[in-house]
Design a protein around this motif. Structure first.
Motif, PDB file in Angstrom:
ATOM      1  N   PRO A   1      -1.991  -7.383  -6.636  1.00 40.99           N
ATOM      2  CA  PRO A   1      -2.969  -7.124  -5.585  1.00 40.99           C
ATOM      3  C   PRO A   1      -4.355  -6.929  -6.171  1.00 40.99           C
ATOM      4  O   PRO A   1      -4.515  -6.458  -7.292  1.00 40.99           O
ATOM      5  CB  PRO A   1      -2.456  -5.821  -4.955  1.00 40.99           C
ATOM      6  CG  PRO A   1      -1.729  -5.139  -6.064  1.00 40.99           C
ATOM      7  CD  PRO A   1      -1.098  -6.255  -6.860  1.00 40.99           C
ATOM      8  N   SER A   2      -5.354  -7.330  -5.433  1.00 40.83           N
ATOM      9  CA  SER A   2      -6.725  -7.133  -5.885  1.00 40.83           C
ATOM     10  C   SER A   2      -7.644  -7.201  -4.688  1.00 40.83           C
ATOM     11  O   SER A   2      -7.281  -7.733  -3.637  1.00 40.83           O
ATOM     12  CB  SER A   2      -7.125  -8.193  -6.922  1.00 40.83           C
ATOM     13  OG  SER A   2      -7.156  -9.477  -6.326  1.00 40.83           O
TER      14      SER A   2
ATOM     15  N   ASN B   1      -3.813  -5.938   0.265  1.00 44.18           N
ATOM     16  CA  ASN B   1      -2.732  -4.989  -0.014  1.00 44.18           C
ATOM     17  C   ASN B   1      -1.490  -5.658  -0.584  1.00 44.18           C
ATOM     18  O   ASN B   1      -0.515  -4.983  -0.896  1.00 44.18           O
ATOM     19  CB  ASN B   1      -2.349  -4.228   1.258  1.00 44.18           C
ATOM     20  CG  ASN B   1      -3.361  -3.178   1.654  1.00 44.18           C
ATOM     21  OD1 ASN B   1      -3.403  -2.105   1.056  1.00 44.18           O
ATOM     22  ND2 ASN B   1      -4.190  -3.485   2.637  1.00 44.18           N
ATOM     23  N   ASP B   2      -1.517  -6.994  -0.696  1.00 42.07           N
ATOM     24  CA  ASP B   2      -0.383  -7.759  -1.194  1.00 42.07           C
ATOM     25  C   ASP B   2       0.880  -7.428  -0.406  1.00 42.07           C
ATOM     26  O   ASP B   2       1.927  -7.107  -0.958  1.00 42.07           O
ATOM     27  CB  ASP B   2      -0.148  -7.492  -2.692  1.00 42.07           C
ATOM     28  CG  ASP B   2       0.798  -8.520  -3.307  1.00 42.07           C
ATOM     29  OD1 ASP B   2       0.769  -9.676  -2.863  1.00 42.07           O
ATOM     30  OD2 ASP B   2       1.576  -8.158  -4.208  1.00 42.07           O
TER      31      ASP B   2
ATOM     32  N   SER C   1      -2.031   6.328   2.006  1.00 42.53           N
ATOM     33  CA  SER C   1      -3.042   6.054   0.979  1.00 42.53           C
ATOM     34  C   SER C   1      -4.455   6.024   1.562  1.00 42.53           C
ATOM     35  O   SER C   1      -5.345   5.382   1.014  1.00 42.53           O
ATOM     36  CB  SER C   1      -2.730   4.715   0.291  1.00 42.53           C
ATOM     37  OG  SER C   1      -3.476   4.536  -0.882  1.00 42.53           O
TER      38      SER C   1
ATOM     39  N   PRO D   1      -7.542   0.072  -1.287  1.00 41.59           N
ATOM     40  CA  PRO D   1      -7.879  -0.901  -2.320  1.00 41.59           C
ATOM     41  C   PRO D   1      -9.414  -0.945  -2.478  1.00 41.59           C
ATOM     42  O   PRO D   1     -10.118  -0.864  -1.476  1.00 41.59           O
ATOM     43  CB  PRO D   1      -7.363  -2.224  -1.759  1.00 41.59           C
ATOM     44  CG  PRO D   1      -6.321  -1.831  -0.756  1.00 41.59           C
ATOM     45  CD  PRO D   1      -6.795  -0.529  -0.176  1.00 41.59           C
ATOM     46  N   PRO D   2      -9.916  -1.006  -3.697  1.00 38.79           N
ATOM     47  CA  PRO D   2      -9.238  -1.276  -4.964  1.00 38.79           C
ATOM     48  C   PRO D   2      -8.847  -0.023  -5.758  1.00 38.79           C
ATOM     49  O   PRO D   2      -8.523  -0.129  -6.933  1.00 38.79           O
ATOM     50  CB  PRO D   2     -10.323  -2.041  -5.741  1.00 38.79           C
ATOM     51  CG  PRO D   2     -11.598  -1.383  -5.303  1.00 38.79           C
ATOM     52  CD  PRO D   2     -11.394  -1.052  -3.850  1.00 38.79           C
TER      53      PRO D   2
ATOM     54  N   GLN E   1      -6.223   2.163  -5.333  1.00 37.71           N
ATOM     55  CA  GLN E   1      -4.796   2.420  -5.548  1.00 37.71           C
ATOM     56  C   GLN E   1      -3.963   1.373  -4.803  1.00 37.71           C
ATOM     57  O   GLN E   1      -4.305   0.979  -3.686  1.00 37.71           O
ATOM     58  CB  GLN E   1      -4.463   3.817  -5.018  1.00 37.71           C
ATOM     59  CG  GLN E   1      -3.012   4.226  -5.075  1.00 37.71           C
ATOM     60  CD  GLN E   1      -2.815   5.668  -4.630  1.00 37.71           C
ATOM     61  OE1 GLN E   1      -2.896   6.587  -5.426  1.00 37.71           O
ATOM     62  NE2 GLN E   1      -2.572   5.885  -3.347  1.00 37.71           N
ATOM     63  N   TYR E   2      -2.873   0.939  -5.448  1.00 37.54           N
ATOM     64  CA  TYR E   2      -1.960  -0.036  -4.857  1.00 37.54           C
ATOM     65  C   TYR E   2      -0.539   0.536  -4.890  1.00 37.54           C
ATOM     66  O   TYR E   2       0.204   0.326  -5.844  1.00 37.54           O
ATOM     67  CB  TYR E   2      -2.027  -1.357  -5.622  1.00 37.54           C
ATOM     68  CG  TYR E   2      -3.393  -2.013  -5.570  1.00 37.54           C
ATOM     69  CD1 TYR E   2      -3.779  -2.752  -4.461  1.00 37.54           C
ATOM     70  CD2 TYR E   2      -4.287  -1.867  -6.626  1.00 37.54           C
ATOM     71  CE1 TYR E   2      -5.027  -3.353  -4.401  1.00 37.54           C
ATOM     72  CE2 TYR E   2      -5.547  -2.456  -6.575  1.00 37.54           C
ATOM     73  CZ  TYR E   2      -5.905  -3.201  -5.471  1.00 37.54           C
ATOM     74  OH  TYR E   2      -7.144  -3.790  -5.405  1.00 37.54           O
TER      75      TYR E   2
ATOM     76  N   LYS F   1       2.850  -1.113  -6.198  1.00 40.67           N
ATOM     77  CA  LYS F   1       3.063  -1.255  -7.636  1.00 40.67           C
ATOM     78  C   LYS F   1       3.890  -0.109  -8.201  1.00 40.67           C
ATOM     79  O   LYS F   1       4.498  -0.227  -9.269  1.00 40.67           O
ATOM     80  CB  LYS F   1       1.726  -1.326  -8.370  1.00 40.67           C
ATOM     81  CG  LYS F   1       0.912  -2.559  -8.068  1.00 40.67           C
ATOM     82  CD  LYS F   1      -0.421  -2.547  -8.783  1.00 40.67           C
ATOM     83  CE  LYS F   1      -0.253  -2.655 -10.287  1.00 40.67           C
ATOM     84  NZ  LYS F   1      -1.568  -2.800 -10.969  1.00 40.67           N
TER      85      LYS F   1
END
Length: 403
Positions: free
Chosen positions: A14-15, A90-91, A192, A197-198, A200-201, A204
């Protein structure tokens, strides 16, 4: 070529970049550059002789990607476009709701827990958990560090982990609690909101569901109520979408447009807010120049958080920077009450590009009476320091019995 909808599998990478935020929904756009404001609740059906794909029955349309809409309770153009952008960054597969509380309650309805592990955090979440418990028999509410049920009962446990924590801004170890609840087959939901983002993801680190109050950083301008849930698979998303349709908790058309507008600048706003908040929190914690001695008794922020009993610190988890919201504890309740009214730049409110401050007891009856929450915006950091310095000097003269 305009980017298409996200794939049906997670990339694991994610990015947040400006291209996804500005063009992640481009395949759904028409000829206009800025999305139009449309508040229509109903849409025209295609003519039966139309041979285009949009002429198929509504139940054959993909509610995530279709550019044809029937009724705003199902989909609208701007809502679907905002969800595409949220999914990309957020992938996962994102769905919007009328508020953060509506999103949280929707998560409980989908997960159907018989045991909820939660400790602290936003008082509103505890409120809708009480409502959920009223609709079912024998739902247990335990602490996140308590022993979780095992066996078949363990599969119905949901660990509700807010990180960073509201109102203090302290982080919690997602992986540790994910491993703990997954050991018995349960699920973990990460609120969250304070680390979009960016920063915390959560996927993962083992999260099953991610929740956000989109009213805060995704919206970012203090002008909309919004909630967001992100899940890992399309079938999970379909369940949430169907539930939302008949629970009636969808995001309004105008709010959807405001959200899509705001997402375009997320990668510019959040890192700036994160950097400024970190500077200010550390400055206050060190008793910076001009801060009266003794007026601040404690500062909470992920960047100054000490190791927990397992030796964990949030640096790796908060990979994109530190949270922009944190808290300070003043010496007296009177000081905490008057500080928000002794400032010129920081307003007595919460969330947004404006730096905001509140005596937390005013909105959360369970809060410490001396606690003040600060949400840092995008103003010049030195101006914010000057404002806080003057305000703290003013309230330091108010000396009541310390609590």
């Amino acid at each position: 070529m305009a980017p298409g909808p996200i794939d049906k599998t997670l990339t694991g990478k994610p990015s947040v970049n400006g291209t996804d935020l500005v063009h992640g929904d481009a395949f759904m756009a028409g000829s206009e550059v800025a999305p139009s404001i449309s508040v229509s609740t109903t849409f025209r059906f295609p003519h039966p002789s139309d041979n285009s794909p949009s002429a198929v029955p509504f139940d054959k349309l993909d509610p995530r990607t279709s550019t044809r809409h029937v009724y705003s309770r199902y989909t609208t153009n701007v809502t679907s476009r905002a969800e595409q952008v949220l999914s990309k960054i957020n992938d996962g597969f994102a769905l919007t709701y009328a508020s953060g509380l509506a999103a949280g309650y929707a998560a409980l309805l989908a997960l159907q827990p018989t045991c909820i592990a939660i400790t602290g955090g936003y008082h509103g979440c505890h409120g809708f958990i009480k409502i959920y418990c009223k609709t079912r028999d024998n739902v247990k509410v335990i602490g996140i560090d308590d022993d979780y049920p095992t066996g078949e009962e363990g599969k119905r446990v949901v660990c509700w982990l807010e990180t960073p924590l509201n109102p203090t801004g302290e982080s919690r170890d997602i992986k540790y609690y994910a491993d703990k609840v997954h050991k018995f087959g349960g699920k973990i939901l990460i609120d969250s909101t304070f680390a979009p983002p960016p920063l915390q993801y959560p996927f993962k680190w083992g999260a099953d569901v991610i929740m956000h109050s989109g009213s805060k950083y995704f919206g970012g301008h203090s002008d909309l109520l919004c909630g967001v849930l992100v899940v890992k698979t399309l079938p999970e998303w379909n369940v949430l979408w169907s539930d939302r349709t008949y629970a009636g908790s969808m995001l309004g058309s105008m709010e959807s447009w405001l959200l899509l507008r705001s997402l375009r600048t997320l990668h510019l706003r959040v890192p700036r807010q994160s950097e400024s908040a970190t500077t200010i929190a550390q400055w206050l914690a060190k008793g910076g120049d001009g801060i009266p001695e003794g007026v601040i008794t404690k500062v909470w922020h992920s960047s100054i958080q000490e190791k927990d009993a397992r030796g964990w610190v949030p640096k790796e988890q908060m990979e994109g920077g530190w949270n922009a919201t944190f808290a300070i504890l003043l010496s007296t309740q009177e000081q905490a009450q008057f500080l928000p009214h002794s400032l010129k730049i920081l307003y007595r409110a919460l969330g947004g590009v404006d730096s905001l401050i509140e005596h937390r007891l005013m909105s959360d009856p369970g809060s410490h009476p001396c606690l003040v929450r600060i949400s840092v915006g995008v103003e010049d950091v030195n101006d914010l320091k000057d404002d806080l310095r003057r305000g703290l000097q003013t309230v330091s003269k108010k000396a009541q019995v310390k609590l």
